[in-house]
Structure formats: structure tokens, C-alpha cells
Design a protein around this motif. Structure first.
Motif, PDB file in Angstrom:
ATOM      1  N   LYS A  11       0.804  -1.219   0.000  1.00 19.30           N
ATOM      2  CA  LYS A  11       0.000   0.000   0.000  1.00 19.30           C
ATOM      3  C   LYS A  11       0.845   1.280   0.000  1.00 19.30           C
ATOM      4  O   LYS A  11       0.557   2.211  -0.768  1.00 19.30           O
ATOM      5  CB  LYS A  11      -0.935  -0.009   1.212  1.00 19.30           C
ATOM      6  N   SER A  12       1.853   1.324   0.860  1.00 19.01           N
ATOM      7  CA  SER A  12       2.574   2.597   1.044  1.00 19.01           C
ATOM      8  C   SER A  12       3.634   2.809  -0.054  1.00 19.01           C
ATOM      9  O   SER A  12       4.800   3.072   0.229  1.00 19.01           O
ATOM     10  CB  SER A  12       3.220   2.640   2.430  1.00 19.01           C
ATOM     11  N   TYR A  13       3.189   2.711  -1.306  1.00 20.16           N
ATOM     12  CA  TYR A  13       4.114   2.874  -2.431  1.00 20.16           C
ATOM     13  C   TYR A  13       4.503   4.341  -2.599  1.00 20.16           C
ATOM     14  O   TYR A  13       3.640   5.212  -2.651  1.00 20.16           O
ATOM     15  CB  TYR A  13       3.488   2.350  -3.727  1.00 20.16           C
ATOM     16  N   HIS A  14       5.798   4.567  -2.684  1.00 17.12           N
ATOM     17  CA  HIS A  14       6.299   5.931  -2.814  1.00 17.12           C
ATOM     18  C   HIS A  14       7.615   5.923  -3.577  1.00 17.12           C
ATOM     19  O   HIS A  14       8.237   4.865  -3.746  1.00 17.12           O
ATOM     20  CB  HIS A  14       6.493   6.554  -1.426  1.00 17.12           C
ATOM     21  N   GLN A  15       8.035   7.080  -4.030  1.00 20.71           N
ATOM     22  CA  GLN A  15       9.316   7.203  -4.730  1.00 20.71           C
ATOM     23  C   GLN A  15       9.876   8.594  -4.487  1.00 20.71           C
ATOM     24  O   GLN A  15       9.161   9.505  -4.066  1.00 20.71           O
ATOM     25  CB  GLN A  15       9.130   7.009  -6.240  1.00 20.71           C
ATOM     26  N   VAL A  16      11.174   8.739  -4.753  1.00 25.94           N
ATOM     27  CA  VAL A  16      11.758  10.079  -4.854  1.00 25.94           C
ATOM     28  C   VAL A  16      12.020  10.307  -6.330  1.00 25.94           C
ATOM     29  O   VAL A  16      12.794   9.578  -6.963  1.00 25.94           O
ATOM     30  CB  VAL A  16      13.058  10.221  -4.036  1.00 25.94           C
ATOM     31  N   ASN A  17      11.324  11.285  -6.862  1.00 26.44           N
ATOM     32  CA  ASN A  17      11.429  11.616  -8.271  1.00 26.44           C
ATOM     33  C   ASN A  17      12.867  12.044  -8.603  1.00 26.44           C
ATOM     34  O   ASN A  17      13.527  12.674  -7.780  1.00 26.44           O
ATOM     35  CB  ASN A  17      10.478  12.785  -8.531  1.00 26.44           C
ATOM     36  N   GLU A  18      13.315  11.706  -9.786  1.00 26.13           N
ATOM     37  CA  GLU A  18      14.682  12.074 -10.204  1.00 26.13           C
ATOM     38  C   GLU A  18      14.925  13.579 -10.049  1.00 26.13           C
ATOM     39  O   GLU A  18      14.073  14.392 -10.430  1.00 26.13           O
ATOM     40  CB  GLU A  18      14.862  11.677 -11.667  1.00 26.13           C
ATOM     41  N   VAL A  19      16.086  13.926  -9.493  1.00 32.22           N
ATOM     42  CA  VAL A  19      16.475  15.337  -9.426  1.00 32.22           C
ATOM     43  C   VAL A  19      16.961  15.746 -10.818  1.00 32.22           C
ATOM     44  O   VAL A  19      17.817  15.089 -11.405  1.00 32.22           O
ATOM     45  CB  VAL A  19      17.572  15.567  -8.360  1.00 32.22           C
ATOM     46  N   LEU A  20      16.390  16.826 -11.337  1.00 31.40           N
ATOM     47  CA  LEU A  20      16.623  17.183 -12.737  1.00 31.40           C
ATOM     48  C   LEU A  20      17.592  18.335 -12.925  1.00 31.40           C
ATOM     49  O   LEU A  20      17.912  18.704 -14.060  1.00 31.40           O
ATOM     50  CB  LEU A  20      15.273  17.534 -13.399  1.00 31.40           C
ATOM     51  N   ILE A  21      18.036  18.910 -11.825  1.00 29.75           N
ATOM     52  CA  ILE A  21      18.951  20.055 -11.953  1.00 29.75           C
ATOM     53  C   ILE A  21      20.145  19.893 -11.021  1.00 29.75           C
ATOM     54  O   ILE A  21      20.192  18.971 -10.214  1.00 29.75           O
ATOM     55  CB  ILE A  21      18.231  21.375 -11.614  1.00 29.75           C
ATOM     56  N   ASP A  22      21.059  20.832 -11.101  1.00 34.23           N
ATOM     57  CA  ASP A  22      22.286  20.746 -10.316  1.00 34.23           C
ATOM     58  C   ASP A  22      22.074  21.363  -8.928  1.00 34.23           C
ATOM     59  O   ASP A  22      22.684  22.373  -8.592  1.00 34.23           O
ATOM     60  CB  ASP A  22      23.413  21.459 -11.079  1.00 34.23           C
ATOM     61  N   LYS A  23      21.188  20.764  -8.143  1.00 36.35           N
ATOM     62  CA  LYS A  23      20.954  21.190  -6.762  1.00 36.35           C
ATOM     63  C   LYS A  23      21.070  19.963  -5.878  1.00 36.35           C
ATOM     64  O   LYS A  23      20.860  18.847  -6.350  1.00 36.35           O
ATOM     65  CB  LYS A  23      19.525  21.736  -6.597  1.00 36.35           C
ATOM     66  N   LYS A  24      21.357  20.176  -4.603  1.00 38.76           N
ATOM     67  CA  LYS A  24      21.434  19.053  -3.676  1.00 38.76           C
ATOM     68  C   LYS A  24      20.140  18.945  -2.882  1.00 38.76           C
ATOM     69  O   LYS A  24      19.734  19.906  -2.227  1.00 38.76           O
ATOM     70  CB  LYS A  24      22.606  19.242  -2.721  1.00 38.76           C
ATOM     71  N   ARG A  25      19.543  17.766  -2.948  1.00 37.71           N
ATOM     72  CA  ARG A  25      18.347  17.504  -2.131  1.00 37.71           C
ATOM     73  C   ARG A  25      18.837  16.772  -0.884  1.00 37.71           C
ATOM     74  O   ARG A  25      19.164  15.594  -0.932  1.00 37.71           O
ATOM     75  CB  ARG A  25      17.360  16.636  -2.902  1.00 37.71           C
ATOM     76  N   LEU A  26      18.887  17.486   0.226  1.00 36.40           N
ATOM     77  CA  LEU A  26      19.426  16.919   1.472  1.00 36.40           C
ATOM     78  C   LEU A  26      18.272  16.539   2.392  1.00 36.40           C
ATOM     79  O   LEU A  26      17.319  17.308   2.564  1.00 36.40           O
ATOM     80  CB  LEU A  26      20.337  17.962   2.127  1.00 36.40           C
ATOM     81  N   SER A  27      18.372  15.363   2.976  1.00 34.07           N
ATOM     82  CA  SER A  27      17.315  14.923   3.893  1.00 34.07           C
ATOM     83  C   SER A  27      17.881  13.938   4.916  1.00 34.07           C
ATOM     84  O   SER A  27      18.991  13.428   4.756  1.00 34.07           O
ATOM     85  CB  SER A  27      16.167  14.255   3.122  1.00 34.07           C
ATOM     86  N   VAL A  28      17.098  13.727   5.954  1.00 34.33           N
ATOM     87  CA  VAL A  28      17.366  12.627   6.880  1.00 34.33           C
ATOM     88  C   VAL A  28      16.129  11.740   6.805  1.00 34.33           C
ATOM     89  O   VAL A  28      14.997  12.227   6.791  1.00 34.33           O
ATOM     90  CB  VAL A  28      17.567  13.148   8.318  1.00 34.33           C
ATOM     91  N   ALA A  29      16.350  10.441   6.706  1.00 32.60           N
ATOM     92  CA  ALA A  29      15.204   9.544   6.562  1.00 32.60           C
ATOM     93  C   ALA A  29      15.486   8.211   7.236  1.00 32.60           C
ATOM     94  O   ALA A  29      16.643   7.856   7.478  1.00 32.60           O
ATOM     95  CB  ALA A  29      14.870   9.341   5.089  1.00 32.60           C
ATOM     96  N   GLY A  30      14.431   7.510   7.526  1.00 41.10           N
ATOM     97  CA  GLY A  30      14.570   6.188   8.142  1.00 41.10           C
ATOM     98  C   GLY A  30      13.224   5.662   8.587  1.00 41.10           C
ATOM     99  O   GLY A  30      12.178   6.037   8.030  1.00 41.10           O
ATOM    100  N   TRP A  31      13.260   4.813   9.595  1.00 49.00           N
ATOM    101  CA  TRP A  31      12.042   4.164  10.055  1.00 49.00           C
ATOM    102  C   TRP A  31      12.000   4.067  11.567  1.00 49.00           C
ATOM    103  O   TRP A  31      13.042   3.895  12.217  1.00 49.00           O
ATOM    104  CB  TRP A  31      11.939   2.738   9.487  1.00 49.00           C
ATOM    105  N   PHE A  32      10.801   4.144  12.094  1.00 50.39           N
ATOM    106  CA  PHE A  32      10.542   3.762  13.487  1.00 50.39           C
ATOM    107  C   PHE A  32      10.093   2.305  13.432  1.00 50.39           C
ATOM    108  O   PHE A  32       9.159   1.962  12.704  1.00 50.39           O
ATOM    109  CB  PHE A  32       9.450   4.650  14.096  1.00 50.39           C
ATOM    110  N   ASN A  33      10.800   1.483  14.173  1.00 48.03           N
ATOM    111  CA  ASN A  33      10.576   0.031  14.091  1.00 48.03           C
ATOM    112  C   ASN A  33       9.801  -0.510  15.284  1.00 48.03           C
ATOM    113  O   ASN A  33       9.816   0.067  16.370  1.00 48.03           O
ATOM    114  CB  ASN A  33      11.927  -0.684  14.038  1.00 48.03           C
ATOM    115  N   ASP A  34       9.186  -1.642  15.011  1.00 49.20           N
ATOM    116  CA  ASP A  34       8.557  -2.410  16.077  1.00 49.20           C
ATOM    117  C   ASP A  34       9.653  -2.932  17.007  1.00 49.20           C
ATOM    118  O   ASP A  34      10.802  -3.052  16.600  1.00 49.20           O
ATOM    119  CB  ASP A  34       7.815  -3.604  15.443  1.00 49.20           C
ATOM    120  N   LYS A  35       9.278  -3.251  18.224  1.00 48.67           N
ATOM    121  CA  LYS A  35      10.285  -3.781  19.161  1.00 48.67           C
ATOM    122  C   LYS A  35      10.776  -5.141  18.722  1.00 48.67           C
ATOM    123  O   LYS A  35      10.044  -5.918  18.168  1.00 48.67           O
ATOM    124  CB  LYS A  35       9.686  -3.891  20.560  1.00 48.67           C
TER     125      LYS A  35
END
Lengths: 183, 199
Positions: B175-199
Motif C-alpha cells: 500500500k505505502s508505495y512511494h518514490q523520490v522523483n529524479e532530481v533534474l537540476i544541479d541542486k542538492k536535495r538533502l534529507s534525513v530519513a529512516g524508520w521507526f521500528n517495532d520492538k
């Protein structure tokens, strides 16, 4: 027609030696120029079908049914291997910007032979779109687009493949190739 | 502790709870200006000092840090420890109704021109809630780099990267289908990402 060089006895021995040793070979200037140009014209008239499942693939393709070209390859691999191989499938693929195919847990290559006929007239390899063959999570062969080339590789059921996402450097160009699978 | 790190407007979670549950195409929230200004600006400066390595597969192309839990930078560790704190996880539980008190996954990412992450549902192991903290400024729609959500094989929501926007979504198989669209220019897309997990 196929470049006569590739029917020389010594050339056939060299091709077989390379396939047996390295698992694959890419043959350049495979067709004579006039014939190659005619194939490109013929191919450009074929209407392709869109295949889209975001988590698996996004490209255009169609089963290839041109008997002249198919017979030519059937004959070439027969001469090369000294026996008739069974044609399992013949498909024409087209990849342009944003197209890709992903590794699929459920789909492996088969024990056999794959022939990739490059029908791309112009391609910036920095835009990717190459075929990648993977075994035990390692890439074992990458097939970049080289105009008028044919790549022959042995495949196995332990192998998977994908076509790398085509980035925006492709502009409006299309990577077009034929894929024959023999067993 | 929440007071110190989070924009005060997000401390009341009742309206967030409803927004999260009813969001389409799957439960998610897009929280603009989420972290306090001083904290996020300091964190951004320090995150940029981390080592980003190029990663590539059939599915993606981007630069990624090691898990930030192993950082030697005390500001980066402070950020990590806040996300990994029971207080923040309880806050998320109140919003999402999802109990995810296991160790978090947390890495920095840079997408530059031609980088992308193709569609997938993130479902692997014990992942319960996915998160992305965008740290890029000045991204426009035409620049690419959007986080896209899918429904029935179509993009139905595109989130353009904007600084200090925290996105969470429920990880659901198929269900939770997602993507990061291709970066098309000379810019930096900076992020922090991850998951909260079950015990």
C-alpha cells in the motif's frame, strides 16, 4: 546482412572461445551499414505496447515477429554453436527517460543463451538504460548501448537482470533493442 | 523535552491524529517547520560534515551516510537521540496509533542531478513508520526530487522538498508505495530519513 567477417572460421572460433571463457561477447559493426539502416526504418514502424507496474517496470515492448531478422539470428547461432538452438522468445524493447525494469524476486534468467541486438542509433551512455546481469548480488555483465552491436551471453537460472533507470540526460532519445532467448 | 525541539504548534496532537488517519492514499502527515529553528539550523550545519557515500542499485541512486547513531558529532547525536527517545516515540504513537518503540533507522541522504529512488512500499522487517526530514531550500516542482505517493499505479500526491518539513507515513505492505522523483537540476536535495521500528 550480417558482416561477413563474423562467418570466418577463425572469427567463429574466437567468438566461441570468448563466450566459453567469459560468458559473453559484444560484436561491433554487426550488420553492414545499408542493412542496419533498413532495420532501423523497419523497427521504427512497429507499434510498441506500454508495460507499467511502478514497483517492477516501466517501458515499451512487443513480441517480435519479423521472420527475416529472426531467421537470420536463428541461422547465426546455429552456425556459431554447430547445432540448432530453440528460440524461446523474441522481444523488441524501447526505453526512454523515466523507464526502467527492476530485479524481481520471482523472475530469473533461464539456462540458455541471450542475444541482444542493439538498434539504438544515438544514445548518451551517461543517461544509463543499460542491461545489468546479476548473480549472487554482484553485477556479472553490463551491456551498454553500442550502435550496430550484438551481445551474446550465456544465462543461467541463478542470474537476474534489470535495465537501469533512464535519467534526463537521455533527452528525447530512445534505447531500442531486440532480445532473442535460446535454449 | 518535546518543547525544546519541536515547533510549539505541533505539541497539541489531536488534530494531527485525525489528519494522519484520514490522509490519502495512505496514512501520512506533512509537518512544515517541524523542529525549532535554532536546533534545525545547527543540526543542518553539522550534518553536512558527515561522510556521504554514493549508493547505487536497480532501485536507487543517491549519497548516504552511515546510520547517524554512529556519528561522532554531538549535535548529530543529539538529533538522533531525540528521534530515538521514548518521549518522541510516545508522541508519534499518540498521533498515529502505531506502537514503534524499537531502535530507529536514521541516515542522511543527498540526491543530486540524476539521482532517484524508484517506487517501493518500504515493507521490510519491523518497519512501522517511515519518516523524512527535508533539509533543502529553494526546490521547485520542475527541479524534481519530490516525494511521490502512489495509488493504483498512479502518483496521487507529490511533496516538493522544503526546509524543515517532517513527513511521516504508515508502512503497509502493498500500500505505502512511494518514490523520490529524479532530481533534474544541479541542486542538492538533502534529507534525513529512516524508520521507526517495532520492538
Amino acid at each position: 546482412m550480417i558482416n561477413k567477417t563474423y562467418f570466418d572460421k577463425s572469427a567463429i572460433e574466437d567468438i566461441l572461445f570468448t563466450i566459453n571463457k567469459y560468458g559473453s561477447i559484444q560484436l561491433h559493426s554487426f550488420f553492414n551499414e545499408e542493412f542496419y539502416s533498413n532495420i532501423l526504418i523497419k523497427i521504427s514502424k512497429i507499434k510498441l505496447k506500454k508495460f507499467y507496474n511502478p514497483c517492477l517496470f516501466f517501458y515499451r515492448a512487443i513480441d517480435f515477429s519479423d521472420s527475416e531478422i529472426t531467421s537470420m539470428f536463428n541461422n547465426f547461432v546455429r552456425i556459431l554453436f554447430g547445432r540448432k538452438l530453440i528460440l524461446k522468445s523474441a522481444k523488441l524493447f524501447c526505453f526512454s527517460h523515466k523507464d526502467y525494469s527492476l530485479l524481481n524476486d520471482k523472475i530469473n534468467e533461464i539456462d540458455g543463451l541471450k542475444v541482444i541486438v542493439e538498434l539504438t542509433d544515438k544514445w548518451n551512455n551517461l543517461s544509463n538504460g543499460y542491461n545489468s546481469f546479476v548473480q549472487r548480488n554482484q553485477e556479472v555483465l553490463r551491456v551498454n548501448s553500442v550502435r550496430n552491436s550484438v551481445t551474446i551471453l550465456r544465462t543461467s537460472k541463478n542470474m537476474k537482470s534489470f535495465v537501469k533507470y533512464v535519467n534526463h540526460l537521455a533527452l528525447n532519445d530512445k534505447r531500442i533493442f531486440l532480445e532473442f532467448v535460446y535454449v | 523535552m518535546l518543547n525544546k525541539y519541536i515547533n510549539k504548534k505541533y505539541l497539541s496532537f489531536e488534530s494531527l491524529k485525525s489528519k494522519f488517519i484520514h490522509a490519502k492514499p495512505f496514512s501520512h502527515l506533512v509537518l512544515k517547520d517541524f523542529f525549532s529553528k535554532n536546533f534545525i539550523n545547527n543540526f543542518l550545519n553539522e550534518l553536512k560534515k558527515e561522510n556521504f557515500e554514493h549508493k547505487e542499485s536497480d532501485l536507487f541512486s543517491f549519497m548516504q551516510t552511515h546510520d547517524l547513531s554512529s556519528s561522532n558529532n554531538h549535535i548529530v547525536i543529539e538529533f538522533y537521540q531525540f528521534l530515538n527517545s521514548n518521549e518522541f516515540k510516545e508522541y508519534l504513537q499518540k498521533i498515529t496509533g502505531i506502537s514503534a518503540f524499537g531502535k530507529i533507522d536514521c541516515s542522511g541522504f543527498i540526491y543530486t542531478s540524476k539521482d532517484y529512488l524508484l517506487p517501493h512500499d518500504d515493507k521490510l522487517g519491523s518497519r512501522k513508520i517511515a519518516y523524512v526530514l527535508n533539509l533543502s531550500r529553494d526546490f521547485l516542482k520542475r527541479d524534481g526530487g519530490s516525494l511521490d505517493f502512489f495509488s493504483k499505479n498512479k502518483t496521487v500526491k507529490s511533496i516538493i522538498p522544503s526546509f524543515n518539513t517532517f513527513i511521516i507515513f504508515k508502512v503497509t505492505i502493498g500500500k505505502s508505495y512511494h518514490q523520490v522523483n529524479e532530481v533534474l537540476i544541479d541542486k542538492k536535495r538533502l534529507s534525513v530519513a529512516g524508520w521507526f521500528n517495532d520492538k
